[in-house]
Design an enzyme around this catalytic site. Structure first.
Site, short mmCIF file in Angstrom:
data_model
loop_
_atom_site.label_atom_id
_atom_site.label_comp_id
_atom_site.label_asym_id
_atom_site.label_seq_id
_atom_site.Cartn_x
_atom_site.Cartn_y
_atom_site.Cartn_z
N GLU A 72 40.27 51.79 5.79
CA GLU A 72 40.89 52.61 6.65
C GLU A 72 40.94 54.02 6.47
O GLU A 72 42.01 54.76 7.05
CB GLU A 72 42.06 51.96 7.25
CG GLU A 72 41.83 50.62 7.87
CD GLU A 72 43.27 49.79 8.55
OE1 GLU A 72 42.92 49.93 9.61
OE2 GLU A 72 43.93 49.53 7.70
N HIS A 91 50.61 53.56 6.27
CA HIS A 91 50.01 52.59 7.43
C HIS A 91 50.46 51.24 7.13
O HIS A 91 50.20 50.65 6.06
CB HIS A 91 48.40 52.76 7.46
CG HIS A 91 47.81 51.64 8.34
ND1 HIS A 91 48.37 51.28 9.77
CD2 HIS A 91 46.97 50.72 8.13
CE1 HIS A 91 47.34 50.43 10.10
NE2 HIS A 91 46.65 50.13 9.29
N HIS A 93 51.19 46.97 8.86
CA HIS A 93 50.89 45.91 10.10
C HIS A 93 52.21 45.38 10.27
O HIS A 93 52.50 44.41 10.30
CB HIS A 93 49.85 44.93 9.68
CG HIS A 93 48.63 45.34 9.42
ND1 HIS A 93 47.56 44.69 9.00
CD2 HIS A 93 47.90 46.62 9.76
CE1 HIS A 93 46.31 45.51 9.10
NE2 HIS A 93 46.85 46.81 9.39
N TYR A 112 68.51 57.07 21.01
CA TYR A 112 68.05 58.24 20.52
C TYR A 112 67.13 58.41 19.04
O TYR A 112 66.55 59.47 18.86
CB TYR A 112 69.35 58.99 20.29
CG TYR A 112 70.11 58.72 19.14
CD1 TYR A 112 71.06 57.94 18.87
CD2 TYR A 112 69.92 59.72 18.01
CE1 TYR A 112 71.78 57.53 17.77
CE2 TYR A 112 70.58 59.38 16.61
CZ TYR A 112 71.39 58.19 16.57
OH TYR A 112 72.10 58.16 15.08
N HIS A 154 46.98 46.13 16.21
CA HIS A 154 46.81 46.35 14.77
C HIS A 154 48.08 47.05 13.96
O HIS A 154 48.13 46.20 13.24
CB HIS A 154 45.78 47.72 14.91
CG HIS A 154 45.24 47.96 13.44
ND1 HIS A 154 43.94 48.67 13.20
CD2 HIS A 154 45.91 47.96 12.23
CE1 HIS A 154 43.79 49.06 11.95
NE2 HIS A 154 44.95 48.41 11.42
N TYR A 207 69.15 69.86 11.88
CA TYR A 207 69.73 68.73 10.72
C TYR A 207 68.58 68.92 9.72
O TYR A 207 69.31 68.96 8.54
CB TYR A 207 69.66 67.44 11.19
CG TYR A 207 70.05 66.32 10.37
CD1 TYR A 207 71.55 66.25 9.92
CD2 TYR A 207 69.21 65.20 9.89
CE1 TYR A 207 72.06 65.24 8.96
CE2 TYR A 207 69.65 64.18 8.96
CZ TYR A 207 70.72 64.33 8.56
OH TYR A 207 71.45 63.45 7.53
ZN LIG Z 1 45.26 48.26 9.27
#
Ligand SMILES: [Zn+2]
Length: 209
Positions: A72, A91, A93, A112, A154, A207
């Protein structure tokens, strides 16, 4: 320097799984290098517990050096190209956020803290096969003026100015998804208005400043 950064990628991948937001070899972690168009990324199909600094793949543009990058890698490459504010990408899952992404739903302003991803919602991008340019393009669109997005059927992409910031955001997105799903299970969450979310976004900017 590179050795320390390679270890930091491994430590982030291990922390990602230890935190419960990722399983096995799914997901991936990358960090931008000071060299133009270069970044480090976790290799494909290697358990994070077996990673050594030399196993982390160095990408120069779309060309890997020293191993096979995560399948990926393309959306990591494209995000670094398009977003100079991003220095690291996580990334995952993660379960609750991915469950929501399987419904192809964005996370609206039900809380929020949704603003921590940079806007009034956390978008879910369209589905495309993993590793494709089409998926990368969809991720970039969903990340417009955002630091994180869901990926349909995904997972999640979280970005940050550091590996720690990207990991923290990935964990927060999972927490928000869990809260949203829990609220939806017993009713219809009351959403915050645009004015209130803009107020929160403004406070977050100050902030962080
Ligand atoms: Zn993935």
């Amino acid at each position: 320097m590179s050795e320390a950064l390679r270890q930091a990628v491994i430590d982030t991948a291990l922390a990602m799984n230890a935190s419960g937001i990722n399983q096995g070899t799914s997901g991936n972690v990358s960090v931008r290098l000071a060299v133009p168009d270069a970044f480090l990324i976790t290799p494909t199909a290697t358990p994070y517990s077996q990673l050594t600094p030399t196993a982390i793949v160095e990408m120069h543009g779309v060309t890997p050096q020293g191993g096979r990058p995560s399948s990926e890698w393309r959306f990591h490459y494209d995000i670094y190209q398009a977003r100079p504010d991003v220095a690291a990408i996580v990334h995952t899952h993660s379960r609750q956020a991915t469950a929501l992404a399987c419904l192809r739903q964005s996370i609206p302003a039900f809380h929020y803290m949704v603003a921590c991803a940079g806007g009034r919602d956390i978008r879910c991008c369209d589905y495309h096969t993993f590793g494709t340019q089409a998926l990368s393009d969809a991720v970039l669109r969903a990340l417009h003026e955002r630091r994180a997005c869901l990926m349909a059927n995904h997972g999640v992409v979280a970005t940050g100015a550091s590996l720690a910031a990207a990991l923290a955001l990935a964990i927060e997105v999972e927490n928000l998804a869990a809260m949203y799903l829990a609220a939806c299970a017993i009713g219809t969450p009351v959403l915050l208005g645009d004015d209130e979310m803009d107020c929160v976004l403004d406070k977050f900017r100050h902030y962080r400043a």
